[in-house]
Motif scaffolding. Structure first.
Motif, mmCIF file in Angstrom:
data_model
loop_
_atom_site.group_PDB
_atom_site.id
_atom_site.type_symbol
_atom_site.label_atom_id
_atom_site.label_comp_id
_atom_site.label_asym_id
_atom_site.label_seq_id
_atom_site.Cartn_x
_atom_site.Cartn_y
_atom_site.Cartn_z
ATOM 1 N N ALA A 72 0.741 -1.329 -0.022
ATOM 2 C CA ALA A 72 0.021 -0.015 -0.154
ATOM 3 C C ALA A 72 0.870 1.229 0.067
ATOM 4 C CB ALA A 72 -0.862 -0.044 1.167
ATOM 5 N N ILE A 73 1.911 1.307 0.831
ATOM 6 C CA ILE A 73 2.793 2.317 0.742
ATOM 7 C C ILE A 73 3.465 2.830 -0.528
ATOM 8 C CG2 ILE A 73 4.913 3.354 1.871
ATOM 9 C CD1 ILE A 73 4.247 1.675 4.396
ATOM 10 N N SER A 74 4.030 1.487 -1.185
ATOM 11 C CA SER A 74 4.490 1.850 -2.698
ATOM 12 C C SER A 74 3.458 2.236 -3.582
ATOM 13 C CB SER A 74 4.997 0.311 -3.218
ATOM 14 O OG SER A 74 5.495 0.340 -4.427
ATOM 15 N N ALA A 75 2.060 1.859 -3.412
ATOM 16 C CA ALA A 75 1.175 2.155 -4.210
ATOM 17 C C ALA A 75 0.918 3.953 -3.738
ATOM 18 C CB ALA A 75 -0.215 1.519 -3.972
ATOM 19 N N LEU A 76 0.882 4.433 -2.672
ATOM 20 C CA LEU A 76 0.789 5.665 -2.346
ATOM 21 C C LEU A 76 1.756 6.502 -2.891
ATOM 22 C CD1 LEU A 76 -0.630 5.349 1.270
ATOM 23 C CD2 LEU A 76 -2.005 6.208 -0.614
ATOM 24 N N LYS A 77 3.077 5.834 -3.026
ATOM 25 C CA LYS A 77 4.142 6.654 -3.286
ATOM 26 C C LYS A 77 4.147 6.969 -4.826
ATOM 27 C CE LYS A 77 9.191 6.527 -3.250
ATOM 28 N NZ LYS A 77 10.496 5.873 -2.842
ATOM 29 N N SER A 78 3.466 5.972 -5.476
ATOM 30 C CA SER A 78 3.229 6.384 -7.014
ATOM 31 C C SER A 78 1.998 7.422 -7.411
ATOM 32 C CB SER A 78 3.370 5.136 -7.906
ATOM 33 O OG SER A 78 2.094 4.037 -7.342
ATOM 34 N N ASN A 79 1.307 7.581 -6.366
ATOM 35 C CA ASN A 79 -0.064 8.360 -6.391
ATOM 36 C C ASN A 79 -0.007 9.318 -5.438
ATOM 37 O OD1 ASN A 79 -1.571 6.864 -8.906
ATOM 38 N ND2 ASN A 79 -0.534 5.238 -7.880
ATOM 39 N N PRO A 80 0.784 10.374 -5.254
ATOM 40 C CA PRO A 80 0.820 11.410 -4.248
ATOM 41 C C PRO A 80 -0.348 12.171 -4.091
ATOM 42 C CG PRO A 80 2.410 11.980 -6.160
ATOM 43 C CD PRO A 80 1.848 10.643 -6.418
ATOM 44 N N PRO A 81 -0.741 12.453 -2.990
ATOM 45 C CA PRO A 81 -1.819 13.570 -2.879
ATOM 46 C C PRO A 81 -1.343 14.975 -3.190
ATOM 47 C CG PRO A 81 -1.039 13.223 -0.706
ATOM 48 C CD PRO A 81 -0.282 12.034 -1.815
ATOM 49 N N VAL A 82 -2.345 15.824 -3.566
ATOM 50 C CA VAL A 82 -2.051 17.139 -4.068
ATOM 51 C C VAL A 82 -1.829 18.159 -2.893
ATOM 52 C CG1 VAL A 82 -3.403 16.548 -6.112
ATOM 53 C CG2 VAL A 82 -4.581 17.685 -4.143
ATOM 54 N N HIS A 83 -2.214 17.972 -1.658
ATOM 55 C CA HIS A 83 -2.003 18.553 -0.441
ATOM 56 C C HIS A 83 -0.541 18.748 -0.147
ATOM 57 C CE1 HIS A 83 -5.964 18.401 -0.221
ATOM 58 N NE2 HIS A 83 -6.096 17.088 0.134
ATOM 59 N N SER A 84 -0.142 20.119 0.375
ATOM 60 C CA SER A 84 1.002 20.600 0.898
ATOM 61 C C SER A 84 1.265 20.063 2.320
ATOM 62 C CB SER A 84 1.141 22.005 0.896
ATOM 63 O OG SER A 84 0.113 22.468 1.727
ATOM 64 N N SER A 85 0.396 19.467 2.949
ATOM 65 C CA SER A 85 0.184 18.983 4.431
ATOM 66 C C SER A 85 -0.928 18.071 4.583
ATOM 67 C CB SER A 85 0.189 20.156 5.541
ATOM 68 O OG SER A 85 -0.987 20.971 5.370
#
Length: 588
Positions: free
Chosen positions: A105-118
């Motif tokens: 899941a962490i790897s998947a999140l890394k390739s699809n980062p959120p747009v927020h600055s925080s």
């Protein structure tokens, strides 16, 4: 803690949905969303995990320090992070399966980062097997920082609103204890814990994500000089763990948390790289701890103050208390006992042994990078808050337990009828009542005076409860309740001054607040019955006793010995405990 948690049922969500949901949080800034993800769809879309070297060796080369994260105290306390989110995966059979799930899941999140600055995102994986959190923490023996907190068996639970909207399929579990390693974000400063610091912590928390919590402790006296052994704790130290293990009744849960804030130069990329680095060091091999410490040779055991200087200190305190020109009624004087042993003391094993005696006590463990471990088995609650409801306790007066039912009852009667102990207890109870009344609509005391029986000692006890005028009053009640007359004295300022003039060691976090902040709930104990432990350096064991009119220096010294006996028993042979006596006496 004993916090009921609704189990989370899983729905099938593709990874594309996950990616969209992460980015869609811009439309729901500051709101926590609970997602239930299908692992296979995540696996099919994920990329291989790339782990960097996770840790650096501490200067003592006995621990590995997880990559340092951001200090949340440096952010704008008035601006919440942009998004707070909890993602829950299907239940798995074992810790190793949970680690695999999180890594994918962490790897998947890394390739699809959120747009927020925080923001802050918690990924959590329920585990079918109930595993003790302290056993899991012991398996992560090389990772710092680390923490552990366990509530008392007699603490009432409180519901966490974690649900998928299908109440018919939800079941209730109980959160027993929490262990964590690494810090998604930490909070540490040298100045006294302030309202701004409290707001800095709260900006990462949400009522909708109740398991995102900051665990830590505050010094007894921030104005006192910090000694070398307490230096890396600062005036206060809190962490939201990077990797957390929750022990539930009947099951467990492994979680990983990512926190980032571009304004603090801690970007999403840095945060997720640091999490992957820590995850690469997390052990899935958890072995049941033997709750016994190998006997060792005590090389030295030195008390500060010595018994001679203790007697002088108590006599001086009594002279001030009995003086008509002084408003001082009570002062709590403490002792630090440095024990050096031939072999290292493992603080986690020591704490596991304390759990055996800690049914009606909180167990805690806090160890910042390059610092000793602060451990304890404290019976004293500072406060517990859920929404606006708050409770606290008065605890004072100490006696040993009896070796038989009849003797135990006689000792209980002596404690209840002692004028000296009644005075000490009344000072504590009335002080807490007045402080609660300042921020609560109404305060109820029930029972007004009772006996709290622990494995080795018994105390006078009362419980107080009220309803805060505002949830923001949480900081004010924390700052006003600490220090209580049970660990400082009364009046507070006069007692604090005398402690500063008398004691020649640094209390550090001893007798300070230790616990956790959550979005809608918080709980703090008082850090007594505690010790500072470091491999190669032995242990500093702390204890204190209240001095009031009628106190006897020798008897107070004996009380100190009684209070540290739960630690001392694991270092040298002693008489076994008498059978447990279940008896609570109450006086209205």
């Amino acid at each position: 803690m004993k916090v009921p948690v609704q189990s989370l049922q899983t729905t099938n969500i593709s990874f594309a949905r996950l990616s969209v949901s992460l980015m869609a949080t811009a439309a729901a800034a500051g709101r926590c969303l609970s997602h239930f993800m299908d692992l296979e769809s995540v696996k099919s879309s994920s990329t291989a995990i790339s782990c960097n070297s996770s840790c650096r060796l501490s200067h003592h080369r006995k621990y590995q320090v997880c990559r340092l994260s951001m200090n949340g105290c440096q952010g704008d306390p008035t601006v919440p992070v942009s998004t707070t989110e909890t993602l829950t995966f299907p239940m798995v059979p074992s810790p190793s399966s949970a680690v695999d799930t999180l890594n994918v899941a962490i790897s998947a999140l890394k390739s699809n980062p959120p747009v927020h600055s925080s923001g802050i995102i918690r990924l959590q994986v329920p585990i079918q097997e109930q595993i003790e959190a302290l056993d899991w923490l012991h398996a992560q023996r090389n990772l710092l920082p680390r923490c552990f907190f366990s509530g008392r068996s007699l603490t009432d639970g409180s519901d966490l609103l974690l649900t998928n909207g299908n109440a018919r399929t939800a079941t209730v579990h109980t959160l027993l204890s929490v262990a964590g390693v690494g810090s998604a974000v930490f909070f540490r400063c040298l100045h006294q814990f302030s309202y701004s610091d409290w707001k800095s912590i709260k900006r990462f928390l949400s009522t909708e994500c109740p398991l995102i919590r900051a665990y830590g402790a505050i010094r007894f006296d921030a104005s006192a000089n910090i000694s070398s052994e307490w230096e890396n704790f600062g005036a206060f130290y809190f962490i939201i763990p990077q990797v957390e293990f929750d022990e539930l009744k009947g099951s467990s849960m492994l979680a990983a948390t990512i926190a980032w804030d571009d304004d603090l130069a801690w970007s999403w990329g840095k945060a997720i790289d640091a999490l992957q680095a820590t995850m690469s060091q997390v052990s899935s091999f958890v072995v049941k701890l033997r709750k016994e410490v190998t006997r060792t040779v005590i090389l030295s055991n030195d008390h500060i103050p010595s018994k001679m200087y203790w007697n002088l200190a108590v006599k001086r305190a009594l002279e001030i208390i009995n003086s008509s020109s002084s408003p001082l009624i009570k002062v709590v004087l403490a002792r630090s006992s440095r024990v050096v042993t031939a072999s290292d003391i493992d603080p986690i094993t020591w704490l596991a042994c304390l759990q055996v005696e800690g049914k009606n006590a909180y167990q805690f463990f806090l160890q910042p990078p390059d610092a000793p471990a602060f451990i304890g088995n404290t019976p004293e609650q500072l406060f517990h808050r859920k929404c606006r409801m708050i409770s606290s306790e008065a605890l004072a007066g100490t006696r040993a337990r009896g070796g038989s039912m009849a003797l135990d009852l006689q000792i209980e009667h002596d404690l209840l009828s002692s004028p000296k102990d009644h005075l000490e207890f009344t000072i504590v109870r009335e002080s807490i009542r007045k402080k609660l009344e300042a921020v609560c609509n109404r305060v109820v005391i029930q029972p007004k005076k009772a006996i709290r029986k622990l494995q080795r000692v018994q105390h006078l006890y009362a419980q107080l409860a009220g309803k805060l005028l505002s949830e923001d009053d949480e900081f004010h009640i924390l700052s006003s309740l600490h220090p209580t007359p049970a660990v400082c004295g009364f009046p507070t300022e006069e007692a604090r001054v005398l402690i500063g003039e008398t004691e020649v060691f640094d209390r550090g976090m001893y007798a300070g607040p230790i616990g956790w902040f959550g979005g809608g709930e918080s709980e703090f104990a008082v850090g007594i019955r505690s010790a500072l432990v470091k491999k190669g350096l032995g242990a500093l064991i702390y204890a204190g006793t209240g001095i009031v009119e009628g106190s006897n220096p020798s008897l107070e010294w004996d009380e100190l010995e009684l209070k540290i006996s739960q630690f001392a028993k694991f270092l040298e042979l002693e008489e076994p405990l008498r059978p447990k006596v279940e008896n609570f006496g109450t006086v209205n």
